[in-house]
Design an enzyme around this catalytic site. Structure first.
Site, mmCIF file in Angstrom:
data_model
loop_
_atom_site.group_PDB
_atom_site.id
_atom_site.type_symbol
_atom_site.label_atom_id
_atom_site.label_comp_id
_atom_site.label_asym_id
_atom_site.label_seq_id
_atom_site.Cartn_x
_atom_site.Cartn_y
_atom_site.Cartn_z
ATOM 1 N N ASN A 1 0.848 -1.247 0.078
ATOM 2 C CA ASN A 1 -0.233 -0.014 0.023
ATOM 3 C C ASN A 1 0.748 1.272 0.037
ATOM 4 O O ASN A 1 1.590 1.655 1.026
ATOM 5 C CB ASN A 1 -0.998 0.094 1.206
ATOM 6 C CG ASN A 1 -1.764 1.368 1.625
ATOM 7 O OD1 ASN A 1 -2.001 1.902 0.326
ATOM 8 N ND2 ASN A 1 -2.289 1.348 2.401
ATOM 9 N N LYS B 1 -0.148 4.370 -0.257
ATOM 10 C CA LYS B 1 -0.663 5.634 0.018
ATOM 11 C C LYS B 1 -0.445 6.471 -0.644
ATOM 12 O O LYS B 1 -0.041 6.261 -1.850
ATOM 13 C CB LYS B 1 -0.224 5.906 1.568
ATOM 14 C CG LYS B 1 -0.213 4.645 2.617
ATOM 15 C CD LYS B 1 -0.195 4.861 4.202
ATOM 16 C CE LYS B 1 -0.181 3.192 4.806
ATOM 17 N NZ LYS B 1 -0.200 3.403 6.306
ATOM 18 N N HIS C 1 -9.689 1.164 5.267
ATOM 19 C CA HIS C 1 -8.302 1.248 5.771
ATOM 20 C C HIS C 1 -8.640 2.355 7.000
ATOM 21 O O HIS C 1 -9.509 3.269 6.786
ATOM 22 C CB HIS C 1 -7.320 1.683 4.770
ATOM 23 C CG HIS C 1 -5.954 2.048 5.291
ATOM 24 N ND1 HIS C 1 -5.509 2.963 6.385
ATOM 25 C CD2 HIS C 1 -4.767 1.137 5.138
ATOM 26 C CE1 HIS C 1 -4.296 2.481 6.430
ATOM 27 N NE2 HIS C 1 -4.151 1.466 6.122
ATOM 28 N N GLU D 1 -5.625 -4.954 10.833
ATOM 29 C CA GLU D 1 -4.522 -4.016 11.127
ATOM 30 C C GLU D 1 -4.827 -3.108 12.493
ATOM 31 O O GLU D 1 -5.808 -2.310 12.264
ATOM 32 C CB GLU D 1 -4.692 -3.033 9.961
ATOM 33 C CG GLU D 1 -4.428 -3.763 8.600
ATOM 34 C CD GLU D 1 -3.753 -2.589 7.613
ATOM 35 O OE1 GLU D 1 -2.501 -2.761 7.258
ATOM 36 O OE2 GLU D 1 -4.115 -1.427 7.290
ATOM 37 N N SER E 1 3.045 -2.173 10.638
ATOM 38 C CA SER E 1 4.487 -2.003 10.848
ATOM 39 C C SER E 1 5.237 -3.553 10.683
ATOM 40 O O SER E 1 6.228 -3.947 11.130
ATOM 41 C CB SER E 1 4.860 -1.602 12.299
ATOM 42 O OG SER E 1 4.380 -0.393 12.680
ATOM 43 N N GLY F 1 2.641 -1.077 4.440
ATOM 44 C CA GLY F 1 2.716 0.369 4.028
ATOM 45 C C GLY F 1 4.139 0.709 4.028
ATOM 46 O O GLY F 1 4.746 0.518 3.037
HETATM 47 P P1 PGA Z 1 2.685 0.319 7.876
HETATM 48 O O1 PGA Z 1 1.096 0.429 7.214
HETATM 49 O O2 PGA Z 1 3.081 -1.027 7.423
HETATM 50 O O3 PGA Z 1 3.524 1.494 7.412
HETATM 51 O O4 PGA Z 1 2.350 0.178 9.319
HETATM 52 C C1 PGA Z 1 0.148 -0.518 7.102
HETATM 53 C C2 PGA Z 1 -1.107 -0.096 6.529
HETATM 54 O O5 PGA Z 1 -1.256 1.161 6.629
HETATM 55 O O6 PGA Z 1 -1.552 -0.715 5.518
#
Ligand code: PGA
Length: 252
Positions: free
Chosen positions: A11, A13, A97, A167, A211, A232
């Site tokens: 993702n 973003k 999300h 998540e 994370s 992410g």
């Molecule tokens: P992250 O995000 O891996 O940066 O924690 C995960 C997500 O938002 O899907």
């Protein structure tokens, strides 16, 4: 018989321009070409920004969108429909999300509309659910997740192809990964709730997100209940995403 697919989903973003995305995929493809996978059965999915959704760039992965509008078409300035995305070669869509829930005030019932719209346009929803730290500390997680699933999946047939991403909000972008114990407990809880509301929980793929990185991916994917990741921050680096993909693939 249990029949769940494995996924490794990036993702992006609101990151990476078109030029940066092309560079990323060139690099990712070079890692893929250097490597021989014995099975090659993990689905790799990248969800870049809308303007990068193009199969010419993403020929080695499946494409996912980070959102859709719940309507099929009409006067919704600035929005993108599921049909437009399908025509671009998109097969998956991230829905619910926590960033969309928080910053764009998306409710469970709005997410339910989007799940219906995605399925009627042959897009597979990756439905994100997960609790805040406060919900966890107050022991309200089961009620919270029950509500998220019941409302978001209302009216959805058991035969539809859906993916769930667990998540926990406190783990997203914070560097705090949920422990193996927590992930196992919650994935089991999600499967039980799915069964209770009429789905076949054992056969729904549940991804973990929050994370995930190269250091924790191997342990997390070794858990029976985890069918892959939604990533992410770490997915923004082609080598990191490739390495995490490799851990998922090797676990199959
Ligand atoms: P992250 O995000 O891996 O940066 O924690 C995960 C997500 O938002 O899907």
């Amino acid at each position: 018989m249990i029949n769940r697919s494995k996924y490794c989903v990036a993702n992006f973003k609101m990151n990476k321009t078109l030029a940066e995305t092309k560079k990323y995929m060139n690099l990712f493809n070079s890692f893929l070409n250097e490597h021989t996978f014995s099975k090659n059965i993990t689905n790799r999915v990248v969800c870049p920004s809308y303007i990068c959704l193009n199969k010419d760039i993403f020929n080695s992965v499946s494409l996912g969108s980070q959102n859709i509008n719940e309507n099929d078409s009409g006067a919704f300035t600035g929005e993108i429909s599921a049909k437009m995305l399908k025509e671009q070669g998109v097969d998956y869509v991230i829905l619910g999300h926590s960033e969309r829930r928080e910053y764009f005030k998306e409710s469970n019932s709005k997410i339910n509309q989007k799940v219906h719209t995605s399925l009627s346009n042959n897009l597979i929803p990756i439905l994100c659910i997960g609790e805040t730290l406060e919900t966890r500390e107050n022991n309200l997680i089961e009620d919270f997740i029950l509500r998220q699933l019941t409302v978001s999946l209302d009216g959805i047939s058991i035969n539809e192809n859906i993916i769930i991403a667990y998540e926990p909000i406190w783990a997203i972008g914070t560097g705090k990964t949920a422990t193996s114990k927590i992930v196992t407990q919650v994935h089991i809880m999600i499967r039980k709730i799915l069964n209770d509301i009429g789905f076949d929980g054992e056969n729904v793929s549940i991804l973990y997100g929050g994370s995930v990185n190269r250091n924790n991916a191997k342990e997390l994917i070794s858990l029976n209940e985890v069918d892959g990741f939604l990533i992410g921050g770490a997915s923004l680096d082609a080598k990191h995403f490739f390495d995490i993909y490799n851990f998922v693939e090797e676990s199959v």
